[in-house]
Scaffold this motif. Structure first.
Motif, PDB file in Angstrom:
ATOM      1  N   GLU A 273       0.820  -1.211   0.000  1.00 32.23           N
ATOM      2  CA  GLU A 273       0.000   0.000   0.000  1.00 32.23           C
ATOM      3  C   GLU A 273       0.857   1.264   0.000  1.00 32.23           C
ATOM      4  N   SER A 274       2.068   1.196   0.533  1.00 36.20           N
ATOM      5  CA  SER A 274       2.972   2.341   0.432  1.00 36.20           C
ATOM      6  C   SER A 274       3.272   2.644  -1.029  1.00 36.20           C
ATOM      7  N   ARG A 275       3.493   1.599  -1.786  1.00 37.72           N
ATOM      8  CA  ARG A 275       3.787   1.772  -3.211  1.00 37.72           C
ATOM      9  C   ARG A 275       2.547   2.208  -3.978  1.00 37.72           C
ATOM     10  N   ARG A 276       1.384   1.688  -3.581  1.00 38.40           N
ATOM     11  CA  ARG A 276       0.145   2.110  -4.232  1.00 38.40           C
ATOM     12  C   ARG A 276      -0.083   3.605  -4.005  1.00 38.40           C
ATOM     13  N   PHE A 277       0.145   4.039  -2.752  1.00 38.62           N
ATOM     14  CA  PHE A 277      -0.058   5.464  -2.486  1.00 38.62           C
ATOM     15  C   PHE A 277       0.947   6.320  -3.247  1.00 38.62           C
ATOM     16  N   ALA A 278       2.185   5.870  -3.361  1.00 37.31           N
ATOM     17  CA  ALA A 278       3.183   6.644  -4.105  1.00 37.31           C
ATOM     18  C   ALA A 278       2.735   6.858  -5.544  1.00 37.31           C
ATOM     19  N   MET A 279       2.148   5.829  -6.155  1.00 35.29           N
ATOM     20  CA  MET A 279       1.635   5.984  -7.517  1.00 35.29           C
ATOM     21  C   MET A 279       0.456   6.958  -7.541  1.00 35.29           C
ATOM     22  N   THR A 280      -0.448   6.824  -6.578  1.00 37.42           N
ATOM     23  CA  THR A 280      -1.591   7.730  -6.491  1.00 37.42           C
ATOM     24  C   THR A 280      -1.125   9.169  -6.328  1.00 37.42           C
ATOM     25  N   ASP A 282       1.741  10.519  -7.232  1.00 38.06           N
ATOM     26  CA  ASP A 282       2.464  11.049  -8.385  1.00 38.06           C
ATOM     27  C   ASP A 282       1.599  11.191  -9.626  1.00 38.06           C
ATOM     28  N   ARG A 283       0.499  10.419  -9.708  1.00 34.24           N
ATOM     29  CA  ARG A 283      -0.307  10.448 -10.925  1.00 34.24           C
ATOM     30  C   ARG A 283      -1.632  11.189 -10.758  1.00 34.24           C
ATOM     31  N   SER A 284      -2.133  11.275  -9.530  1.00 39.67           N
ATOM     32  CA  SER A 284      -3.464  11.854  -9.345  1.00 39.67           C
ATOM     33  C   SER A 284      -3.536  13.008  -8.355  1.00 39.67           C
ATOM     34  N   ILE A 285      -2.602  13.093  -7.397  1.00 37.45           N
ATOM     35  CA  ILE A 285      -2.697  14.123  -6.357  1.00 37.45           C
ATOM     36  C   ILE A 285      -1.748  15.290  -6.624  1.00 37.45           C
TER      37      ILE A 285
END
Length: 339
Positions: A273-280, A282-285
């Motif tokens: 989930e740390s990696r999922r949030f990093a993608m979120t 960088d791509r959406s927030i």
């Protein structure tokens, strides 16, 4: 000791100073529904709770997992929950059909939609246009599938040449992995890391987010029912303020946010989930727009585009005006929203 004379003098309006009576201010109870089971980005609210931000804002928040954005919209619209977090695309049809339960977006957490096409190497799809003549999979009514015709238009895809396969949401990634469909649509960070969880090497995953290929729409955010908002404007503003502060904490302390979620769900995978949030993130927030204007900045032209695109996709003949669905009135000052 105060005598009867001094008490009478006080009652008569003299300058006698009495000790201030301090009472604890009552906290406002808030029922808050998420869009799905706990994921990394939800750490912003877990941290707001654990580090006392909600308490400071006099909020007693009950945060419950969700079962899809559409479900969250209905739950808030019905009054079962006060505030929700979800992709707001479905609210166009909801508001058109339920004007007395109108939903309003207060804070777009995702400045860019996370909708995307996702596939795997070896499927003969190297660019978005290659889905023509192929099988695309997604649950019926899922947001990224509903947005696909609009994406196809801007990306130069002949949507009539795409074969759709419907499935339950929990089967989508497995069906892609096993080759039952050539590609899928869904939230980028959801599908990508679900595939990782199924053992697919990340180098084998290919994706094309709609927002990065011509369809730059707002994504998920904090929303309420208009009728509730009229009676709870201060509560709404305090919740948005706390949410933004919680997101700032999460951006600066991802491990802390994952630990906060783990305390709520023992099976929560902190590393994934740390990696999922990093993608979120960088791509959406964190986008050029949010860097320049602060988190939650509302561009009404983009909001209107979201309404128009969804109205066309869902066949809404008389869509609501964007001004009735979006507001920035409850955002804190720009200085408090800068990254």
């Amino acid at each position: 000791m105060l005598t009867r004379r001094t008490l009478m003098a006080a009652a008569a309006g003299t300058t006698l100073a009495l000790p201030a009576i301090r009472t604890a201010q009552a906290q406002s109870a808030v029922r808050f529904t998420l869009d799905w089971a706990l994921q990394g980005n939800h750490g912003m609210w877990a941290l707001a709770e654990d580090r006392g931000i909600f308490r400071r804002e006099q909020l007693a928040v009950r945060m419950d997992r969700g079962f899809g954005s559409g479900d969250a919209l209905v739950k808030v619209g019905s009054g079962a929950y006060d505030i929700g977090f979800a992709d707001f695309s479905g609210a166009v049809k909801f508001n058109a059909e339920n004007p007395n339960s109108r939903l309003v977006m207060l804070y777009p957490v995702f400045d860019r939609t996370a909708a995307a096409i996702v596939t795997m190497r070896g499927r003969g799809i190297e660019k978005p246009q290659d889905v023509q003549g192929r099988s695309l999979g997604a649950p019926e009514g899922e947001g990224s599938r509903l947005l696909f015709p609009a994406f196809a238009k801007v990306a130069g895809i002949d949507a009539s040449r795409v074969r759709w396969t419907s499935m339950a949401a929990n089967l989508r990634d497995t069906m892609l992995r096993t080759g039952q469909v050539d590609a899928v649509t869904g939230f980028l960070f959801t599908v990508h890391f679900n595939l990782v969880g199924l053992g697919i090497p990340e180098d084998n995953i290919l994706s094309w987010p709609y927002a990065e290929h011509g369809l730059d729409l707002y994504g998920s955010g904090v929303f309420v029912r208009a009728e509730w908002l009229e009676r709870n404007q201060e509560v709404a503003a305090r919740f948005v303020k706390a949410s933004i502060e919680g997101l700032k904490l999460l951006l600066n302390d991802i491990p802390g946010g994952m630990a906060a979620l783990k305390r709520r769900e023992p099976l929560f995978d902190e590393a994934l989930e740390s990696r999922r949030f990093a993608m979120t993130r960088d791509r959406s927030i964190i986008t050029p727009n949010s860097r320049a204007n602060g988190m939650g900045y509302l561009d009404m032209a983009r909001a209107q585009q979201l309404v128009q695109v969804n109205a066309e996709a869902l066949g809404v003949a008389n869509p609501p005006a964007a001004e009735t669905m979006f507001t920035d009135r409850y955002l804190p000052p720009k200085s408090e929203r800068m990254l």
